[in-house]
Design an enzyme around this catalytic site. Structure first.
Site, PDB file in Angstrom:
ATOM      1  CG  HIS A 225       1.980  -8.893   2.075  1.00  0.00           C
ATOM      2  ND1 HIS A 225       3.423  -9.409   1.383  1.00  0.00           N
ATOM      3  CD2 HIS A 225       2.408  -7.939   2.718  1.00  0.00           C
ATOM      4  CE1 HIS A 225       4.299  -8.914   2.056  1.00  0.00           C
ATOM      5  NE2 HIS A 225       3.862  -7.883   2.741  1.00  0.00           N
ATOM      6  NE  ARG A 269       2.526  -4.241   1.536  1.00  0.00           N
ATOM      7  CZ  ARG A 269       2.199  -4.179   2.837  1.00  0.00           C
ATOM      8  NH1 ARG A 269       1.122  -4.260   3.204  1.00  0.00           N
ATOM      9  NH2 ARG A 269       3.233  -3.964   3.720  1.00  0.00           N
ATOM     10  CG  HIS A 330      -1.493  -8.237   4.031  1.00  0.00           C
ATOM     11  ND1 HIS A 330      -0.991  -8.901   5.119  1.00  0.00           N
ATOM     12  CD2 HIS A 330      -0.841  -7.014   4.169  1.00  0.00           C
ATOM     13  CE1 HIS A 330      -0.201  -8.214   6.232  1.00  0.00           C
ATOM     14  NE2 HIS A 330      -0.047  -7.130   5.393  1.00  0.00           N
ATOM     15  NE  ARG A 365      -2.170  -1.983   4.452  1.00  0.00           N
ATOM     16  CZ  ARG A 365      -1.176  -2.371   5.227  1.00  0.00           C
ATOM     17  NH1 ARG A 365      -0.283  -1.416   5.624  1.00  0.00           N
ATOM     18  NH2 ARG A 365      -0.913  -3.450   5.100  1.00  0.00           N
TER      19      ARG A 365
END
Length: 506
Positions: A225, A269, A330, A365
């Site tokens: 993250h 991300r 993360h 993701r």
């Protein structure tokens, strides 16, 4: 009556337990900590689904495929987006009070989504709201709940998983038998020095499944993250804050993401995390800053009450000045390879949630797809268990990482390959090694160094929770490094500075 053993108390485990109990199964739910503990309750972001008139499942599909950097499984993604809206409505029926506006459900925008489709509860407390509702729901069912108990290994008979060895709260080892074992043990963020995950995230299910001979895949893909507060505990600052307009600045106060990607702070991300990493490297490793001052004190407190409280508890007034942030491990995109019904390559064993590799996420993701994935595939796993049906001969999709460190025997029981392992294992050293050599930016030399050092460490015998976790972390570290070495191209969250990105190498 079908006996079902569910290991894990987050959204995936709770959902599976509820649905299996409703279908008349005898269900036992084992959780490592208290029932409400785990990654789900810490999820600040929301849950993504095509719920609104200006959106569609096709748009959600396209966004997920694009974020996955070409490695997401289209069939799994189609299941996710087509069944997602129904699972959100189920959550509402379970008692989750999603935030509402004048026209119905309120929604937000997060990185790499082409539409505002993220629904939240309590502003930034979606995970906690879901956990609370599902815990209350499962307690109303005839489910036997065992708290403070940890998965150690799976029990196999004639090539089929028939139970699990559980370390109880009092230190005793108990073998629990079942017709179906469902692993919902979450991720492995504790592999890294900096993580947003809770202390229970030590990859127990993936490690145990792999030791039993199950296929695992995509362990090289760890999502970092971009914005964890650079303070003790690295509290997460949700991507939704950037979705509302917060920006990233270096030590000079300059916005650096605008020069790296046209989407700037709302790029995927992995792109933002590497941008933060590079900016920190350019200023001697010092944190960069998240500037949310333009949003105002009242808005920040109302929209992000939990984050506002944690930032202020760390001594910062983020409505007045930018706050220091750092990337942190993360989410694990890889894990136990499953088919579209949660079935692993071992009969009797299912995996759901973050410990499963469904193929939905590919190499990266899409924001707010994790809670959705857990709900969608837990629903499917429970249905497969309760309705029966043939087992998948080969549930895995992608590159297996099972080869590094252990080898399965003919009957599916694993045995350790002998290492020249004389060095004493220290968790902190492993976490630092993984952060420095197997983190956001990797290369062949660093991975080779990590592989050598990991091979020299001797895992402790699992006699208590700490030693059992350490064994799992060392197993997963070795597997992750082997997978990262094997994938020579840069793709998604697996960035190798010594090779070309996959699209450039083609």
């Amino acid at each position: 009556m079908t006996r079902v053993l569910v290991v894990g108390g987050g959204i995936a485990g709770l959902w599976t337990a509820v649905r299996a109990a409703d279908a008349g199964c005898e269900v036992e739910l084992v959780t490592k900590a208290e029932l409400a503990e785990g990654s789900t309750r810490y999820a600040q972001g929301g849950i993504a689904a095509a719920l609104f008139p200006d959106d569609s499942t096709d748009r959600h599909f396209a966004d997920t495929i694009e974020a996955g950097a070409g490695l997401a499984d289209p069939a799994a993604v189609r299941v996710l987006v087509d069944e997602g809206a129904a699972r959100v409505r189920d959550l509402i029926r379970f008692g989750v009070g999603f935030d509402r506006g004048d026209d119905g459900l309120a929604r937000g925008l997060e990185a790499a989504h082409s539409r505002a489709r993220i629904v939240h509860a309590g502003g930034d407390a979606t995970g906690a709201a879901i956990e609370t509702a599902l815990v209350a729901t499962v307690r109303r069912r005839a489910v036997a709940i065992v708290e403070g108990a940890m998965l150690v290994d799976l029990v196999i008979d004639a090539g089929r998983v028939v139970g699990a060895t559980i370390l109880e709260r009092d230190g005793s080892l108990v073998e629990r038998r079942a017709d179906a074992v469902v692993l919902a043990t979450g991720g492995s963020g504790c592999l890294y020095r900096h993580t947003t995950n809770p202390v229970v995230a030590t990859g127990d299910g993936v490690a145990a499944a792999w030791r039993a001979g199950a296929e695992v895949a995509d362990l090289e893909f760890t999502q970092f993250h971009p914005t964890a507060l650079a303070a003790p505990g690295t509290p997460l600052i949700s991507e939704a804050v950037r979705g509302e307009g917060a920006v990233l600045r270096d030590a000079r106060g300059i916005r650096f993401m605008t020069g790296l990607d046209p989407r700037a702070e709302l790029a995927p991300r992995d792109v933002v995390a590497r941008g933060v990493w590079a900016a920190m490297a350019a200023q001697g490793g010092q944190p960069v800053f998240l500037d949310a001052t333009a949003l105002g004190r009242e808005f920040l407190a109302r929209r992000f009450p939990g984050i506002d409280a944690s930032v202020r508890a760390a001594g910062y007034d983020w409505s007045d000045a930018p706050v220091p942030i750092t990337p942190a491990a993360h989410y694990a995109m890889g894990g136990i390879a499953t088919d579209l019904h949660g079935r692993s390559s071992l009969p009797g064993l299912y995996a759901v949630g973050e410990c499963a590799r469904t193929g939905v996420h590919g190499a990266n993701r899409l924001a707010s797809n994790s809670l959705l994935e857990a709900a969608v595939f837990a629903e499917r796993a429970a249905a497969a268990i309760t309705r029966g049906g043939p087992w998948a001969a080969d549930a895995g999709v992608g590159t297996s990482s099972r080869h590094a460190g252990y080898t399965p025997t003919a009957d599916g029981v694993s045995r350790r390959i002998s290492y020249v392992a004389n060095d004493e294992f220290h968790r902190g050293e492993l976490q630092q090694l993984m952060w420095e050599r197997v983190g956001l930016v990797r290369d062949a030399d660093g991975l080779a160094e990590a592989s050598g050092r990991l091979a020299a460490w001797h895992a402790p015998e699992p006699v208590d929770r700490r030693t059992a976790e350490d064994r799992n972390l060392l197993d997963l570290a070795r597997l992750t490094v082997a997978a990262a070495i094997a994938r020579r191209e840069s793709v998604g969250a697996h960035f190798r500075s010594d090779t070309l990105p996959a699209e450039e190498a083609a």
